[in-house]
Design an enzyme around this catalytic site. Structure first.
Site, PDB file in Angstrom:
ATOM      1  N   CYS A 105      26.498  23.822 110.335  1.00 52.17           N
ATOM      2  CA  CYS A 105      27.440  24.947 110.390  1.00 52.17           C
ATOM      3  C   CYS A 105      27.652  25.355 111.842  1.00 52.17           C
ATOM      4  CB  CYS A 105      26.881  26.153 109.643  1.00 52.17           C
ATOM      5  SG  CYS A 105      26.358  25.768 107.981  1.00 52.17           S
ATOM      6  N   CYS A 197      32.873  29.428 101.706  1.00 53.42           N
ATOM      7  CA  CYS A 197      31.529  29.973 101.883  1.00 53.42           C
ATOM      8  C   CYS A 197      31.726  31.447 102.182  1.00 53.42           C
ATOM      9  CB  CYS A 197      30.821  29.257 103.039  1.00 53.42           C
ATOM     10  SG  CYS A 197      29.229  29.998 103.445  1.00 53.42           S
ATOM     11  N   ARG A 269      22.840  31.229  99.328  1.00 52.98           N
ATOM     12  CA  ARG A 269      22.091  30.918 100.560  1.00 52.98           C
ATOM     13  C   ARG A 269      21.310  32.128 101.052  1.00 52.98           C
ATOM     14  NH1 ARG A 269      25.950  28.538 103.845  1.00 52.98           N
ATOM     15  NH2 ARG A 269      25.448  26.702 102.634  1.00 52.98           N
TER      16      ARG A 269
END
Ligand code: SAM
Ligand code: DTB
Ligand code: SF4
Length: 335
Positions: A105, A197, A269
């Site tokens: 990321c 996300c 997450r």
């Protein structure tokens, strides 16, 4: 959520009401964890995705997000730097891959993406990360339809853009862009065929209704975001939230478990704030639904547990954490 026969509700829904969400969030912890586990076992088989994070451009951001050390409105002492070279970023991605990361990321302290040399380099970074066989994720603020489609063409797996908090509490945290701006960005990402996300932060001073409200917005997206980062505030010196009280670990467990129940297939997450969670609290988070972590000793401007300590933790828990890695029945000495 549970009918009179005590059967777990397990179809994927996009119409959760605030009342239902509050009921789940506030349910006795022991029931909440049990229900989340049933759903998690059914849909996800206890495999944790390792996502490494790298700050490609740090500091000097024009937004006023009150938690963020990279905003020009904060007085935080951070090591700002312009955008790193493509080669530097790809070297870092290689290291992350060697350590077992599946996703890389990349973060930019930008309000929005602008066309030009920097954006072209971003596209090259995305292609480079994909060529390494890793998933690529970018977080760089708002974008246009055209930029989203160029990122999709470069092979971008996911774009991270958080809602941070509830629509109601949002104005207390950020004033330089609206909640609607964020929703529009997320829509553009989805329209371009890139995975979304999108998650938030707890510990900003919000109340339980705000948490339910954030989860309501996320869980009413159809499809659900493929990944949902749950951050707990890292109260960074120099930001206006520097004095905020540390979030109790039970609240993190409640948030993770509720997110798991509402969005059964999304990657939940366990994100910022993991250094403040005990080993046991993290284990409870994994047990009731967290199936991804930021992996590596740095987040953007703050620290994170080391590669080694996370591998040890995951082996101890006994979850799968990389498709090439064996399950963790192995002894710790094989690390
Ligand atoms: N500038 C881009 C943006 O805002 O979309 C990308 C980077 S930004 C740092 C990504 C996300 O990290 C934020 O939306 C926020 O949810 C999270 N974050 C930033 N600072 C944090 C902190 N101190 N504690 C917890 N989460 C934080
Ligand atoms: C997300 O939800 N959390 C990450 C990532 N997406 C970009 C960032 C956490 C930042 C924590 C504070 C810092 O290191 O500056
Ligand atoms: Fe800028 Fe992102 Fe930080 Fe907000 S969170 S100040 S947009 S870098």
């Amino acid at each position: 959520m549970i009918n009179s026969d005590n059967q777990i509700f397990n179809e994927i829904r996009f119409n959760w009401s605030r009342e239902e969400i509050l009921e789940i969030l506030n349910s006795p912890l022991i029931d909440l964890m049990w229900n989340a586990q049933i759903i998690h076992r059914k849909f996800n088989k206890y495999k944790v995705q390792l996502a490494s994070l790298y700050s490609v451009k740090t500091g000097g951001c024009e937004e006023d997000c009150s938690y963020c050390s990279q905003s020009i409105y904060s007085a935080s002492q951070i090591k700002s730097h312009p955008q790193f070279e493509v080669e530097t970023v790809l070297k870092r991605a290689q290291t992350a891959k060697k350590e077992g990361a599946e996703r890389f990321c990349m973060g930019w302290a930008w309000r929005e993406i602008r066309d030009g040399k920097s954006f072209n380099s971003m596209l090259e970074m995305v292609r480079g990360v994909r060529d390494l066989g890793m998933e690529a994720c970018v977080t760089a603020g708002m974008l246009t339809d055209e930029q989203a489609s160029r990122l999709a063409d470069a092979g971008l797996t996911a774009y991270n853009h958080n809602l941070d908090t509830s629509p109601e509490y949002y104005k207390n945290i950020i004033t330089t862009r609206t909640y609607q701006d964020r929703l529009d960005t997320i829509k553009r990402v989805r329209k371009a065929g890139i995975n979304v996300c999108c998650g938030g932060i707890i510990g900003l001073g919000e109340n339980i209704d705000d948490r339910a409200s954030l989860l309501e917005v996320l869980s009413n997206m159809n499809p659900h975001p493929e990944s949902v980062p749950i951050n707990s505030l890292v109260a960074i010196e120099g930001t206006s939230l520097e004095d905020k009280k540390e979030v109790d670990s039970i609240e993190m467990i409640r948030m993770v478990a509720t997110a798991r129940i509402l969005m059964p297939k999304s990657k939940i997450r366990l994100s910022a704030g993991r250094e403040n969670l005990s080993k046991e609290s993290q284990i409870l988070c994994f047990q009731c639904g967290a199936n991804s972590i930021f992996y590596g000793d740095e987040l953007l401007t703050t620290s994170n547990p080391s590669f080694q300590s996370d591998r040890e933790l995951l082996r101890e828990v006994g979850v799968l954490f990389n498709k090439e890695f064996e399950t963790c029945k192995k002894t710790l000495s094989s690390l």
